[in-house]
Motif scaffolding. Structure first.
Motif, PDB file in Angstrom:
ATOM      1  N   ASN A   1      41.953 -43.047   3.702  1.00  0.00           N
ATOM      2  CA  ASN A   1      41.499 -44.440   3.713  1.00  0.00           C
ATOM      3  C   ASN A   1      39.984 -44.550   3.595  1.00  0.00           C
ATOM      4  OD1 ASN A   1      43.961 -45.710   3.770  1.00  0.00           O
ATOM      5  ND2 ASN A   1      44.019 -45.987   5.981  1.00  0.00           N
ATOM      6  N   PHE A   2      39.269 -43.582   4.144  1.00  0.00           N
ATOM      7  CA  PHE A   2      37.804 -43.579   4.032  1.00  0.00           C
ATOM      8  C   PHE A   2      37.377 -43.484   2.570  1.00  0.00           C
ATOM      9  CE2 PHE A   2      33.893 -40.999   3.674  1.00  0.00           C
ATOM     10  CZ  PHE A   2      33.005 -41.843   4.316  1.00  0.00           C
ATOM     11  N   GLN A   3      38.136 -42.768   1.757  1.00  0.00           N
ATOM     12  CA  GLN A   3      37.797 -42.573   0.350  1.00  0.00           C
ATOM     13  C   GLN A   3      38.194 -43.756  -0.530  1.00  0.00           C
ATOM     14  OE1 GLN A   3      39.739 -38.727  -0.546  1.00  0.00           O
ATOM     15  NE2 GLN A   3      37.688 -37.985  -0.940  1.00  0.00           N
ATOM     16  N   ARG A   4      39.116 -44.579  -0.060  1.00  0.00           N
ATOM     17  CA  ARG A   4      39.674 -45.624  -0.911  1.00  0.00           C
ATOM     18  C   ARG A   4      38.975 -46.969  -0.731  1.00  0.00           C
ATOM     19  NH1 ARG A   4      46.286 -44.951  -0.830  1.00  0.00           N
ATOM     20  NH2 ARG A   4      46.344 -42.820  -1.658  1.00  0.00           N
ATOM     21  N   HIS A   5      39.081 -47.772  -1.789  1.00  0.00           N
ATOM     22  CA  HIS A   5      38.639 -49.161  -1.704  1.00  0.00           C
ATOM     23  C   HIS A   5      39.554 -49.896  -0.733  1.00  0.00           C
ATOM     24  CE1 HIS A   5      38.281 -53.385  -3.051  1.00  0.00           C
ATOM     25  NE2 HIS A   5      37.019 -53.049  -3.283  1.00  0.00           N
ATOM     26  N   ALA A   6      39.018 -50.928  -0.075  1.00  0.00           N
ATOM     27  CA  ALA A   6      39.757 -51.647   0.964  1.00  0.00           C
ATOM     28  C   ALA A   6      41.128 -52.121   0.483  1.00  0.00           C
ATOM     29  CB  ALA A   6      38.936 -52.824   1.468  1.00  0.00           C
TER      30      ALA A   6
ATOM     31  N   TYR B   1      37.353 -38.839 -20.114  1.00  0.00           N
ATOM     32  CA  TYR B   1      36.300 -39.792 -20.493  1.00  0.00           C
ATOM     33  C   TYR B   1      36.019 -40.741 -19.326  1.00  0.00           C
ATOM     34  CZ  TYR B   1      33.455 -42.455 -23.806  1.00  0.00           C
ATOM     35  OH  TYR B   1      32.395 -43.051 -24.472  1.00  0.00           O
ATOM     36  N   LEU B   2      37.065 -41.258 -18.714  1.00  0.00           N
ATOM     37  CA  LEU B   2      36.880 -42.164 -17.583  1.00  0.00           C
ATOM     38  C   LEU B   2      36.247 -41.449 -16.387  1.00  0.00           C
ATOM     39  CD1 LEU B   2      40.223 -44.171 -17.745  1.00  0.00           C
ATOM     40  CD2 LEU B   2      37.930 -45.031 -18.286  1.00  0.00           C
ATOM     41  N   GLU B   3      36.625 -40.197 -16.184  1.00  0.00           N
ATOM     42  CA  GLU B   3      36.042 -39.428 -15.083  1.00  0.00           C
ATOM     43  C   GLU B   3      34.536 -39.272 -15.270  1.00  0.00           C
ATOM     44  OE1 GLU B   3      36.576 -35.092 -12.851  1.00  0.00           O
ATOM     45  OE2 GLU B   3      37.617 -35.491 -14.743  1.00  0.00           O
ATOM     46  N   VAL B   4      34.121 -38.945 -16.487  1.00  0.00           N
ATOM     47  CA  VAL B   4      32.686 -38.786 -16.767  1.00  0.00           C
ATOM     48  C   VAL B   4      31.970 -40.120 -16.617  1.00  0.00           C
ATOM     49  CG1 VAL B   4      31.015 -38.270 -18.588  1.00  0.00           C
ATOM     50  CG2 VAL B   4      32.971 -36.752 -18.214  1.00  0.00           C
ATOM     51  N   MET B   5      32.585 -41.187 -17.071  1.00  0.00           N
ATOM     52  CA  MET B   5      31.984 -42.510 -16.903  1.00  0.00           C
ATOM     53  C   MET B   5      31.818 -42.850 -15.420  1.00  0.00           C
ATOM     54  SD  MET B   5      31.172 -44.081 -19.742  1.00  0.00           S
ATOM     55  CE  MET B   5      31.037 -45.754 -19.111  1.00  0.00           C
TER      56      MET B   5
ATOM     57  N   ILE C   1      38.092 -50.539 -12.051  1.00  0.00           N
ATOM     58  CA  ILE C   1      37.316 -49.415 -11.522  1.00  0.00           C
ATOM     59  C   ILE C   1      37.972 -48.796 -10.291  1.00  0.00           C
ATOM     60  CG2 ILE C   1      35.171 -48.796 -10.346  1.00  0.00           C
ATOM     61  CD1 ILE C   1      33.655 -50.485 -12.324  1.00  0.00           C
ATOM     62  N   ASN C   2      38.403 -49.610  -9.334  1.00  0.00           N
ATOM     63  CA  ASN C   2      38.983 -49.069  -8.103  1.00  0.00           C
ATOM     64  C   ASN C   2      40.303 -48.354  -8.372  1.00  0.00           C
ATOM     65  OD1 ASN C   2      36.878 -50.137  -6.561  1.00  0.00           O
ATOM     66  ND2 ASN C   2      37.909 -52.100  -6.365  1.00  0.00           N
ATOM     67  N   LEU C   3      41.103 -48.886  -9.287  1.00  0.00           N
ATOM     68  CA  LEU C   3      42.366 -48.237  -9.623  1.00  0.00           C
ATOM     69  C   LEU C   3      42.118 -46.930 -10.376  1.00  0.00           C
ATOM     70  CD1 LEU C   3      44.502 -51.326 -10.689  1.00  0.00           C
ATOM     71  CD2 LEU C   3      44.601 -50.067  -8.538  1.00  0.00           C
ATOM     72  N   ILE C   4      41.105 -46.899 -11.229  1.00  0.00           N
ATOM     73  CA  ILE C   4      40.739 -45.660 -11.928  1.00  0.00           C
ATOM     74  C   ILE C   4      40.342 -44.593 -10.921  1.00  0.00           C
ATOM     75  CG2 ILE C   4      39.027 -44.586 -13.451  1.00  0.00           C
ATOM     76  CD1 ILE C   4      38.950 -47.282 -14.970  1.00  0.00           C
ATOM     77  N   ALA C   5      39.503 -44.968  -9.949  1.00  0.00           N
ATOM     78  CA  ALA C   5      39.045 -44.014  -8.934  1.00  0.00           C
ATOM     79  C   ALA C   5      40.217 -43.435  -8.156  1.00  0.00           C
ATOM     80  CB  ALA C   5      38.057 -44.691  -7.990  1.00  0.00           C
ATOM     81  N   ASP C   6      41.149 -44.283  -7.743  1.00  0.00           N
ATOM     82  CA  ASP C   6      42.317 -43.805  -6.986  1.00  0.00           C
ATOM     83  C   ASP C   6      43.179 -42.882  -7.828  1.00  0.00           C
ATOM     84  OD1 ASP C   6      41.531 -45.233  -4.788  1.00  0.00           O
ATOM     85  OD2 ASP C   6      42.883 -46.917  -5.139  1.00  0.00           O
ATOM     86  N   GLU C   7      43.369 -43.224  -9.108  1.00  0.00           N
ATOM     87  CA  GLU C   7      44.203 -42.399  -9.973  1.00  0.00           C
ATOM     88  C   GLU C   7      43.556 -41.032 -10.217  1.00  0.00           C
ATOM     89  OE1 GLU C   7      47.395 -41.169 -11.999  1.00  0.00           O
ATOM     90  OE2 GLU C   7      47.228 -43.087 -10.936  1.00  0.00           O
TER      91      GLU C   7
END
Length: 256
Positions: free
Chosen positions: A97-102, A178-182, A246-252
């Motif tokens: 949970n600390f790593q994730r968006h609210a 590509y998304l990871e680098v972005m 952005i938040n969904l990309i980060a979680d994935e």
């Protein structure tokens, strides 16, 4: 509404397992929910696949602390303790949970049989576990939680996640790279980055896919904004992540 996975963190003593299985059956009987309760893990592979995997995937974390008996130390009064393993699983959930968006955090509820001393993360995180008297009392409290605001459907969030899953269904390794680098270059924001830096980093990662096609597909699906016109003032070809996913990309990316 998608089926929500509820991870049951529960004691594993013989007299406790039956209660854990009964709780899982109770949750399975509530529409829209599915329970995970692991009775035994005999290897590190089992620990990774069953415990860690389901902790990562769950929508709700339900910890139930039953009385285990008194513990005595020389310098303090005796007190009643529950399963220590629950504290370990709670620590993992707290880190996730600390790593994730609210909006993507796992819902946590801790129930404690009356008389148990608060210890470890239950104390330091100020979780305020809800006390219960007996199993019937616990069952009613769990149903109230599942039917309450924590799991009330948010139509906008649900539509957004469904759209994200549909748009990314056929993504290749190249799209995610590509998304990871972005994400790395922008700090996970919509800040503009230089397209040449993206290509340089992908080269350092020894990825040789067709970045022009991938960039075009990501732009067409609304994941990035880009242009072929250089920003002469800054001397870059600007590209940026679009705000919506952005938040969904980060979680994935964390799940992969």
């Amino acid at each position: 509404m998608p089926t929500r996975l509820i991870f049951i963190s529960h004691g594993q003593l013989p007299e406790e397992k039956g209660k854990g299985l009964a709780l899982a059956k109770l949750i399975d009987g509530v529409g829209g929910f599915r329970a995970f309760f692991s009775e035994d893990v005999h290897s590190t592979d089992g620990l990774s696949e069953h415990i860690f995997g389901n902790l990562e995937r769950c929508d709700g974390f339900l910890a139930v602390m039953h009385r285990r008996g008194e513990v005595t130390f020389r310098d303090r009064s005796p007190f009643t303790r529950s399963s220590v393993w629950i504290q370990q699983e709670l620590a993992i959930i707290s880190f996730i949970n600390f790593q994730r968006h609210a909006s993507r955090r796992i819902k946590v509820r801790v129930f404690a049989e009356r008389g148990i001393k608060r210890e470890g993360l239950v104390d330091t995180l100020i979780l305020n576990p809800i006390e219960f008297e007996d199993d019937n009392d616990l069952s009613m409290l769990v149903i109230e939680w599942l039917m309450g605001p924590d799991f009330a459907e948010d139509p906008i969030a649900t539509t957004r996640e469904e759209l994200f899953r549909g748009l990314t269904a056929n993504f290749t390794e190249g799209h995610w790279k590509y998304l990871e680098v972005m994400m790395i270059l922008s700090g996970g924001t919509t800040n503009v980055v230089d397209e040449s830096h993206v290509h340089t980093m992908l080269g350092q990662m020894q990825f040789s896919g067709n970045m022009t096609n991938i960039k075009g597909e990501l732009g067409a699906k609304g994941f990035i904004w880009h242009t072929t016109i250089p920003d002469r003032e800054r001397g870059i070809i600007p590209t940026s992540l679009a705000a919506g996913f952005i938040n969904l990309i980060a979680d994935e990316l964390r799940r992969q």
